[in-house]
Design a protein around this motif. Structure first.
Motif, PDB file in Angstrom:
ATOM      1  N   VAL A  27       0.836  -1.341   0.101  1.00 21.96           N
ATOM      2  CA  VAL A  27      -0.126   0.174   0.122  1.00 21.96           C
ATOM      3  C   VAL A  27       1.030   1.233  -0.032  1.00 21.96           C
ATOM      4  O   VAL A  27       1.853   1.329   0.751  1.00 21.96           O
ATOM      5  CB  VAL A  27      -1.110   0.000   1.176  1.00 21.96           C
ATOM      6  CG1 VAL A  27      -1.764   1.346   1.327  1.00 21.96           C
ATOM      7  CG2 VAL A  27      -1.899  -1.164   1.447  1.00 21.96           C
ATOM      8  N   LEU A  28       0.651   2.178  -0.928  1.00 23.28           N
ATOM      9  CA  LEU A  28       1.609   3.334  -0.980  1.00 23.28           C
ATOM     10  C   LEU A  28       0.691   4.613  -1.081  1.00 23.28           C
ATOM     11  O   LEU A  28      -0.500   4.394  -2.097  1.00 23.28           O
ATOM     12  CB  LEU A  28       2.493   3.201  -1.987  1.00 23.28           C
ATOM     13  CG  LEU A  28       2.380   2.742  -3.472  1.00 23.28           C
ATOM     14  CD1 LEU A  28       2.833   4.436  -4.160  1.00 23.28           C
ATOM     15  CD2 LEU A  28       2.975   1.626  -3.955  1.00 23.28           C
ATOM     16  N   GLU A  29       1.170   5.702  -1.104  1.00 23.60           N
ATOM     17  CA  GLU A  29       0.381   6.993  -1.502  1.00 23.60           C
ATOM     18  C   GLU A  29       1.331   7.618  -2.225  1.00 23.60           C
ATOM     19  O   GLU A  29       2.376   7.811  -2.235  1.00 23.60           O
ATOM     20  CB  GLU A  29       0.352   7.776  -0.217  1.00 23.60           C
ATOM     21  CG  GLU A  29      -0.734   7.881   0.763  1.00 23.60           C
ATOM     22  CD  GLU A  29      -2.268   7.728   0.343  1.00 23.60           C
ATOM     23  OE1 GLU A  29      -2.478   8.630  -0.460  1.00 23.60           O
ATOM     24  OE2 GLU A  29      -2.984   7.005   0.675  1.00 23.60           O
ATOM     25  N   SER A  30       0.588   7.603  -3.560  1.00 23.11           N
ATOM     26  CA  SER A  30       1.519   8.279  -4.826  1.00 23.11           C
ATOM     27  C   SER A  30       1.089   9.563  -5.143  1.00 23.11           C
ATOM     28  O   SER A  30      -0.260   9.740  -5.090  1.00 23.11           O
ATOM     29  CB  SER A  30       1.142   7.287  -5.911  1.00 23.11           C
ATOM     30  OG  SER A  30       2.019   7.863  -6.963  1.00 23.11           O
ATOM     31  N   GLY A  31       1.977  10.438  -5.681  1.00 22.08           N
ATOM     32  CA  GLY A  31       1.515  11.929  -6.213  1.00 22.08           C
ATOM     33  C   GLY A  31       1.094  11.611  -7.711  1.00 22.08           C
ATOM     34  O   GLY A  31       0.751  12.702  -8.231  1.00 22.08           O
ATOM     35  N   GLN A  32       1.469  10.263  -8.434  1.00 16.54           N
ATOM     36  CA  GLN A  32       0.945  10.268  -9.417  1.00 16.54           C
ATOM     37  C   GLN A  32      -0.583  10.280  -9.635  1.00 16.54           C
ATOM     38  O   GLN A  32      -1.411  10.362  -8.945  1.00 16.54           O
ATOM     39  CB  GLN A  32       1.514   8.933 -10.239  1.00 16.54           C
ATOM     40  CG  GLN A  32       3.030   9.066 -10.181  1.00 16.54           C
ATOM     41  CD  GLN A  32       3.637   7.561 -10.375  1.00 16.54           C
ATOM     42  OE1 GLN A  32       3.376   6.691  -9.843  1.00 16.54           O
ATOM     43  NE2 GLN A  32       4.331   7.300 -11.680  1.00 16.54           N
ATOM     44  N   SER A  33      -0.937  10.505 -10.729  1.00 18.86           N
ATOM     45  CA  SER A  33      -2.477  10.634 -11.308  1.00 18.86           C
ATOM     46  C   SER A  33      -2.843   9.210 -11.490  1.00 18.86           C
ATOM     47  O   SER A  33      -2.246   8.250 -11.864  1.00 18.86           O
ATOM     48  CB  SER A  33      -2.804  11.519 -12.550  1.00 18.86           C
ATOM     49  OG  SER A  33      -2.079  10.955 -13.770  1.00 18.86           O
ATOM     50  N   ALA A  34      -4.262   8.788 -11.528  1.00 20.62           N
ATOM     51  CA  ALA A  34      -4.847   7.790 -11.924  1.00 20.62           C
ATOM     52  C   ALA A  34      -4.376   7.073 -13.100  1.00 20.62           C
ATOM     53  O   ALA A  34      -4.190   5.847 -13.396  1.00 20.62           O
ATOM     54  CB  ALA A  34      -6.342   7.804 -11.763  1.00 20.62           C
ATOM     55  N   GLU A  35      -4.658   8.081 -14.061  1.00 24.03           N
ATOM     56  CA  GLU A  35      -3.997   7.667 -15.637  1.00 24.03           C
ATOM     57  C   GLU A  35      -2.598   7.191 -15.747  1.00 24.03           C
ATOM     58  O   GLU A  35      -2.486   6.478 -16.381  1.00 24.03           O
ATOM     59  CB  GLU A  35      -4.334   8.861 -16.370  1.00 24.03           C
ATOM     60  CG  GLU A  35      -5.593   9.255 -16.601  1.00 24.03           C
ATOM     61  CD  GLU A  35      -6.250  10.327 -15.486  1.00 24.03           C
ATOM     62  OE1 GLU A  35      -5.500  10.824 -14.817  1.00 24.03           O
ATOM     63  OE2 GLU A  35      -7.803   9.968 -15.345  1.00 24.03           O
ATOM     64  N   GLU A  36      -1.901   8.010 -14.866  1.00 27.06           N
ATOM     65  CA  GLU A  36      -0.250   7.542 -14.968  1.00 27.06           C
ATOM     66  C   GLU A  36      -0.043   6.307 -14.303  1.00 27.06           C
ATOM     67  O   GLU A  36       0.698   5.345 -14.991  1.00 27.06           O
ATOM     68  CB  GLU A  36       0.582   8.537 -14.131  1.00 27.06           C
ATOM     69  CG  GLU A  36       0.692   9.641 -14.859  1.00 27.06           C
ATOM     70  CD  GLU A  36       1.309  11.120 -14.039  1.00 27.06           C
ATOM     71  OE1 GLU A  36       1.840  11.974 -14.530  1.00 27.06           O
ATOM     72  OE2 GLU A  36       1.189  10.668 -12.778  1.00 27.06           O
ATOM     73  N   VAL A  37      -0.793   6.017 -13.165  1.00 23.58           N
ATOM     74  CA  VAL A  37      -0.719   4.651 -12.470  1.00 23.58           C
ATOM     75  C   VAL A  37      -1.139   3.632 -13.440  1.00 23.58           C
ATOM     76  O   VAL A  37      -0.627   2.483 -13.723  1.00 23.58           O
ATOM     77  CB  VAL A  37      -1.276   4.545 -11.338  1.00 23.58           C
ATOM     78  CG1 VAL A  37      -1.237   3.358 -10.544  1.00 23.58           C
ATOM     79  CG2 VAL A  37      -0.557   5.664 -10.162  1.00 23.58           C
ATOM     80  N   GLU A  38      -2.472   3.801 -14.190  1.00 21.37           N
ATOM     81  CA  GLU A  38      -3.020   2.912 -14.927  1.00 21.37           C
ATOM     82  C   GLU A  38      -2.152   2.546 -16.159  1.00 21.37           C
ATOM     83  O   GLU A  38      -2.093   1.418 -16.427  1.00 21.37           O
ATOM     84  CB  GLU A  38      -4.487   3.506 -15.560  1.00 21.37           C
ATOM     85  CG  GLU A  38      -5.172   2.388 -16.217  1.00 21.37           C
ATOM     86  CD  GLU A  38      -6.591   2.719 -16.467  1.00 21.37           C
ATOM     87  OE1 GLU A  38      -7.192   2.416 -17.159  1.00 21.37           O
ATOM     88  OE2 GLU A  38      -7.078   3.951 -16.080  1.00 21.37           O
TER      89      GLU A  38
END
Length: 75
Positions: free
Chosen positions: A15-26
């Protein structure tokens, strides 16, 4: 945004908190699953990189952007 990653043959999820957007992660997950990238690489809010071998991914859960809570109010 909160990202949960399930890894095969591992008792816990990552589990991590990311500053990336949902589109970048996807996009990163999609590249890893299609074989374009051998590793799923994500960066958390503290600048640490999380690398997971693409062939060991069980699931990836992308949460909504986390809003910071301020004050001592009740939930």
């Amino acid at each position: 945004m909160e990202v949960k990653i399930g890894v095969q043959h591992a008792p816990r999820e990552i589990v991590l908190e990311s500053g990336q957007s949902a589109e970048e992660v996807e996009s990163a997950v999609s590249e890893a699953l299609t074989g374009k990238a051998p590793l799923l690489s994500l960066t958390d809010d503290h600048g640490r990189k999380v690398l997971v071998p693409a062939d060991r991914l069980a699931y990836v859960e992308i949460g909504e952007p986390a809003q910071r809570k301020v004050g001592f109010g009740t939930l």
